[in-house]
Design a protein around this motif. Structure first.
Motif, PDB file in Angstrom:
ATOM      1  N   ALA A 204       0.830  -1.205   0.000  1.00  0.00           N
ATOM      2  CA  ALA A 204       0.000   0.000   0.000  1.00  0.00           C
ATOM      3  C   ALA A 204       0.861   1.251   0.000  1.00  0.00           C
ATOM      4  CB  ALA A 204      -0.915   0.004   1.220  1.00  0.00           C
ATOM      5  N   GLY A 205       0.524   2.188  -0.862  1.00  0.00           N
ATOM      6  CA  GLY A 205       1.273   3.437  -0.978  1.00  0.00           C
ATOM      7  C   GLY A 205       2.382   3.405  -1.996  1.00  0.00           C
ATOM      8  N   SER A 206       2.693   2.237  -2.556  1.00  0.00           N
ATOM      9  CA  SER A 206       3.729   2.155  -3.582  1.00  0.00           C
ATOM     10  C   SER A 206       3.158   2.563  -4.937  1.00  0.00           C
ATOM     11  CB  SER A 206       4.305   0.740  -3.660  1.00  0.00           C
ATOM     12  OG  SER A 206       3.317  -0.190  -4.058  1.00  0.00           O
ATOM     13  N   VAL A 207       4.032   2.927  -5.861  1.00  0.00           N
ATOM     14  CA  VAL A 207       3.607   3.366  -7.192  1.00  0.00           C
ATOM     15  C   VAL A 207       3.011   2.187  -7.962  1.00  0.00           C
ATOM     16  CG1 VAL A 207       4.386   4.323  -9.405  1.00  0.00           C
ATOM     17  CG2 VAL A 207       5.339   5.193  -7.264  1.00  0.00           C
ATOM     18  N   ALA A 208       1.843   2.399  -8.540  1.00  0.00           N
ATOM     19  CA  ALA A 208       1.172   1.360  -9.327  1.00  0.00           C
ATOM     20  C   ALA A 208       1.844   1.217 -10.686  1.00  0.00           C
ATOM     21  CB  ALA A 208      -0.299   1.707  -9.508  1.00  0.00           C
ATOM     22  N   GLY A 209       1.960   0.003 -11.149  1.00  0.00           N
ATOM     23  CA  GLY A 209       2.568  -0.276 -12.444  1.00  0.00           C
ATOM     24  C   GLY A 209       1.630   0.012 -13.604  1.00  0.00           C
TER      25      GLY A 209
ATOM     26  N   GLY B  42     -10.226  10.835  -5.941  1.00  0.00           N
ATOM     27  CA  GLY B  42      -8.955  10.328  -6.467  1.00  0.00           C
ATOM     28  C   GLY B  42      -9.035   8.911  -6.995  1.00  0.00           C
ATOM     29  N   ILE B  43     -10.235   8.482  -7.349  1.00  0.00           N
ATOM     30  CA  ILE B  43     -10.402   7.088  -7.767  1.00  0.00           C
ATOM     31  C   ILE B  43     -11.540   6.975  -8.779  1.00  0.00           C
ATOM     32  CG2 ILE B  43     -12.011   6.533  -5.896  1.00  0.00           C
ATOM     33  CD1 ILE B  43     -10.508   3.878  -5.590  1.00  0.00           C
ATOM     34  N   THR B  44     -11.388   6.092  -9.744  1.00  0.00           N
ATOM     35  CA  THR B  44     -12.464   5.770 -10.680  1.00  0.00           C
ATOM     36  C   THR B  44     -13.003   4.392 -10.297  1.00  0.00           C
ATOM     37  OG1 THR B  44     -11.056   4.610 -12.273  1.00  0.00           O
ATOM     38  CG2 THR B  44     -11.260   7.005 -12.537  1.00  0.00           C
ATOM     39  N   PRO B  45     -14.144   3.987 -10.859  1.00  0.00           N
ATOM     40  CA  PRO B  45     -14.631   2.634 -10.559  1.00  0.00           C
ATOM     41  C   PRO B  45     -13.612   1.546 -10.923  1.00  0.00           C
ATOM     42  CG  PRO B  45     -16.381   3.922 -11.567  1.00  0.00           C
ATOM     43  CD  PRO B  45     -15.128   4.751 -11.643  1.00  0.00           C
ATOM     44  N   GLY B  46     -12.947   1.708 -12.063  1.00  0.00           N
ATOM     45  CA  GLY B  46     -11.925   0.737 -12.462  1.00  0.00           C
ATOM     46  C   GLY B  46     -10.751   0.703 -11.497  1.00  0.00           C
ATOM     47  N   MET B  47     -10.348   1.860 -11.017  1.00  0.00           N
ATOM     48  CA  MET B  47      -9.269   1.919 -10.034  1.00  0.00           C
ATOM     49  C   MET B  47      -9.681   1.240  -8.737  1.00  0.00           C
ATOM     50  SD  MET B  47      -7.780   5.745 -10.448  1.00  0.00           S
ATOM     51  CE  MET B  47      -6.633   6.186 -11.730  1.00  0.00           C
ATOM     52  N   ALA B  48     -10.946   1.405  -8.347  1.00  0.00           N
ATOM     53  CA  ALA B  48     -11.440   0.754  -7.132  1.00  0.00           C
ATOM     54  C   ALA B  48     -11.373  -0.762  -7.265  1.00  0.00           C
ATOM     55  CB  ALA B  48     -12.862   1.212  -6.836  1.00  0.00           C
TER      56      ALA B  48
ATOM     57  N   VAL C 242      -9.274  -2.583  -9.054  1.00  0.00           N
ATOM     58  CA  VAL C 242      -7.905  -3.110  -9.007  1.00  0.00           C
ATOM     59  C   VAL C 242      -7.106  -2.612  -7.807  1.00  0.00           C
ATOM     60  CG1 VAL C 242      -7.815  -3.510 -11.490  1.00  0.00           C
ATOM     61  CG2 VAL C 242      -7.000  -1.344 -10.572  1.00  0.00           C
ATOM     62  N   GLY C 243      -7.665  -1.684  -7.019  1.00  0.00           N
ATOM     63  CA  GLY C 243      -7.008  -1.254  -5.794  1.00  0.00           C
ATOM     64  C   GLY C 243      -5.931  -0.201  -5.958  1.00  0.00           C
ATOM     65  N   ILE C 244      -6.177   0.786  -6.825  1.00  0.00           N
ATOM     66  CA  ILE C 244      -5.238   1.891  -6.991  1.00  0.00           C
ATOM     67  C   ILE C 244      -5.992   3.206  -6.904  1.00  0.00           C
ATOM     68  CG2 ILE C 244      -3.574   0.572  -8.360  1.00  0.00           C
ATOM     69  CD1 ILE C 244      -4.711   1.877 -10.881  1.00  0.00           C
ATOM     70  N   ARG C 245      -5.258   4.296  -6.700  1.00  0.00           N
ATOM     71  CA  ARG C 245      -5.892   5.614  -6.673  1.00  0.00           C
ATOM     72  C   ARG C 245      -4.883   6.679  -7.066  1.00  0.00           C
ATOM     73  NH1 ARG C 245      -5.263   9.208  -2.490  1.00  0.00           N
ATOM     74  NH2 ARG C 245      -3.888   8.538  -0.824  1.00  0.00           N
TER      75      ARG C 245
ATOM     76  N   ALA D  18       2.396  16.207 -15.448  1.00  0.00           N
ATOM     77  CA  ALA D  18       1.736  17.463 -15.803  1.00  0.00           C
ATOM     78  C   ALA D  18       0.801  17.942 -14.701  1.00  0.00           C
ATOM     79  CB  ALA D  18       0.939  17.298 -17.112  1.00  0.00           C
ATOM     80  N   THR D  19       0.271  17.022 -13.894  1.00  0.00           N
ATOM     81  CA  THR D  19      -0.706  17.387 -12.870  1.00  0.00           C
ATOM     82  C   THR D  19      -0.165  17.286 -11.445  1.00  0.00           C
ATOM     83  OG1 THR D  19      -1.576  15.124 -12.878  1.00  0.00           O
ATOM     84  CG2 THR D  19      -2.673  16.731 -14.314  1.00  0.00           C
ATOM     85  N   GLY D  20       1.080  16.891 -11.276  1.00  0.00           N
ATOM     86  CA  GLY D  20       1.650  16.782  -9.936  1.00  0.00           C
ATOM     87  C   GLY D  20       1.021  15.679  -9.115  1.00  0.00           C
ATOM     88  N   THR D  21       0.743  14.556  -9.782  1.00  0.00           N
ATOM     89  CA  THR D  21       0.101  13.427  -9.115  1.00  0.00           C
ATOM     90  C   THR D  21       0.916  12.163  -9.304  1.00  0.00           C
ATOM     91  OG1 THR D  21      -1.224  12.931 -11.082  1.00  0.00           O
ATOM     92  CG2 THR D  21      -2.238  14.368  -9.419  1.00  0.00           C
ATOM     93  N   VAL D  22       0.525  11.121  -8.597  1.00  0.00           N
ATOM     94  CA  VAL D  22       1.101   9.794  -8.750  1.00  0.00           C
ATOM     95  C   VAL D  22      -0.016   8.788  -8.494  1.00  0.00           C
ATOM     96  CG1 VAL D  22       1.875   9.660  -6.337  1.00  0.00           C
ATOM     97  CG2 VAL D  22       3.020   8.276  -8.071  1.00  0.00           C
ATOM     98  N   VAL D  23      -0.008   7.679  -9.215  1.00  0.00           N
ATOM     99  CA  VAL D  23      -1.008   6.635  -9.001  1.00  0.00           C
ATOM    100  C   VAL D  23      -0.374   5.592  -8.082  1.00  0.00           C
ATOM    101  CG1 VAL D  23      -2.472   4.878 -10.069  1.00  0.00           C
ATOM    102  CG2 VAL D  23      -2.092   7.054 -11.233  1.00  0.00           C
ATOM    103  N   ILE D  24      -1.029   5.367  -6.938  1.00  0.00           N
ATOM    104  CA  ILE D  24      -0.474   4.460  -5.929  1.00  0.00           C
ATOM    105  C   ILE D  24      -1.427   3.303  -5.648  1.00  0.00           C
ATOM    106  CG2 ILE D  24       0.924   6.231  -4.811  1.00  0.00           C
ATOM    107  CD1 ILE D  24      -1.266   6.448  -2.680  1.00  0.00           C
ATOM    108  N   ARG D  25      -0.859   2.262  -5.089  1.00  0.00           N
ATOM    109  CA  ARG D  25      -1.650   1.091  -4.687  1.00  0.00           C
ATOM    110  C   ARG D  25      -2.355   1.372  -3.362  1.00  0.00           C
ATOM    111  NH1 ARG D  25      -0.588  -3.625  -7.108  1.00  0.00           N
ATOM    112  NH2 ARG D  25       1.100  -3.695  -8.605  1.00  0.00           N
ATOM    113  N   MET D  26      -3.566   0.858  -3.216  1.00  0.00           N
ATOM    114  CA  MET D  26      -4.289   0.988  -1.961  1.00  0.00           C
ATOM    115  C   MET D  26      -4.157  -0.255  -1.094  1.00  0.00           C
ATOM    116  SD  MET D  26      -7.772   3.021  -2.938  1.00  0.00           S
ATOM    117  CE  MET D  26      -8.520   1.643  -3.770  1.00  0.00           C
ATOM    118  N   ARG D  27      -3.731  -1.343  -1.681  1.00  0.00           N
ATOM    119  CA  ARG D  27      -3.581  -2.590  -0.919  1.00  0.00           C
ATOM    120  C   ARG D  27      -2.369  -3.357  -1.375  1.00  0.00           C
ATOM    121  NH1 ARG D  27      -9.101  -3.773  -3.440  1.00  0.00           N
ATOM    122  NH2 ARG D  27      -8.554  -4.345  -5.507  1.00  0.00           N
TER     123      ARG D  27
END
Length: 161
Positions: A38-43, A99-105, A107-110, A152-161
C-alpha cells in the motif's frame, strides 16, 4: 526511456533522482513512497486494467440509454460518442473528489497528489482525462513510473492494498 523523453521540469522533485542525487532504486523512492504494498507506485499493467474496466463500464451505461446497431454506422458513431462522454464523466467526477475511478477501485489503486492535498481537484482530473484520450502521454514513463499525465498534474497513481 526516461532519458529519451526527458523531463518537463528538471531538477529536484521530477522523480529522476533521490534526495541524495542518485538514481532511485525503486519507483517512488524519490517521493518517499514504499517499494511494495500500500502506498507504492502502481505499475502500468494494473493502470491499463483499471482503464479498460472504466471503458467497459462507460459502454454498459451508454447501452442502457442509447440504442446500438452494429450494422448501422451512424448509430454506432452516436453510441461511441455517448460512451466516450460517459467514460469522461465516470473518470473526471470521482477523481476530482475521491482520487479514484470505478476501475481503479476494482484493481485497488488511486490518484494521489504529491503535495499531500486530499482532493485531486477538477483541473487535474480534466487534464488527466484529456491526456489519457491522446494515448501516448499515459504510456511514456520516467524512472519513478510516473507518466506524462502524472507529471503534468503533480500526481502519482499508488496502490491501496
Amino acid at each position: 526511456m526516461a532519458r529519451w523523453t526527458g523531463e518537463w521540469l528538471p531538477g529536484a522533485g521530477d522523480g529522476s533522482t533521490t534526495a541524495r542525487g542518485e538514481a532511485p532504486k525503486w519507483r517512488g523512492e524519490s517521493f518517499g513512497l514504499p517499494e511494495t504494498g500500500a502506498g507504492s507506485v502502481a505499475g502500468g499493467g494494473i493502470r491499463l486494467v483499471a482503464l479498460l474496466v472504466d471503458l467497459v463500464l462507460g459502454a454498459l451505461i451508454t447501452a442502457l440509454f442509447v440504442p446500438y446497431d452494429l450494422q448501422n454506422v451512424a448509430a454506432m458513431q452516436t453510441f461511441n460518442l455517448w460512451a466516450g462522454a460517459a467514460w469522461a464523466l465516470i473518470t473526471v467526477v470521482p477523481v476530482t473528489f475521491f482520487g479514484i475511478t470505478p476501475g481503479m477501485a476494482v484493481v485497488g489503486i488511486r490518484v494521489a497528489r504529491l503535495d499531500g492535498a486530499t482532493m485531486v481537484g477538477a483541473w487535474r482530473a480534466l487534464v488527466r482525462m484529456a491526456l489519457t484520450v491522446l494515448l501516448l502521454p499515459p504510456l511514456v514513463r520516467n524512472a519513478d513510473g510516473r507518466s506524462w499525465l502524472d507529471r503534468a498534474t503533480g500526481t502519482v497513481v499508488i496502490r491501496m492494498r
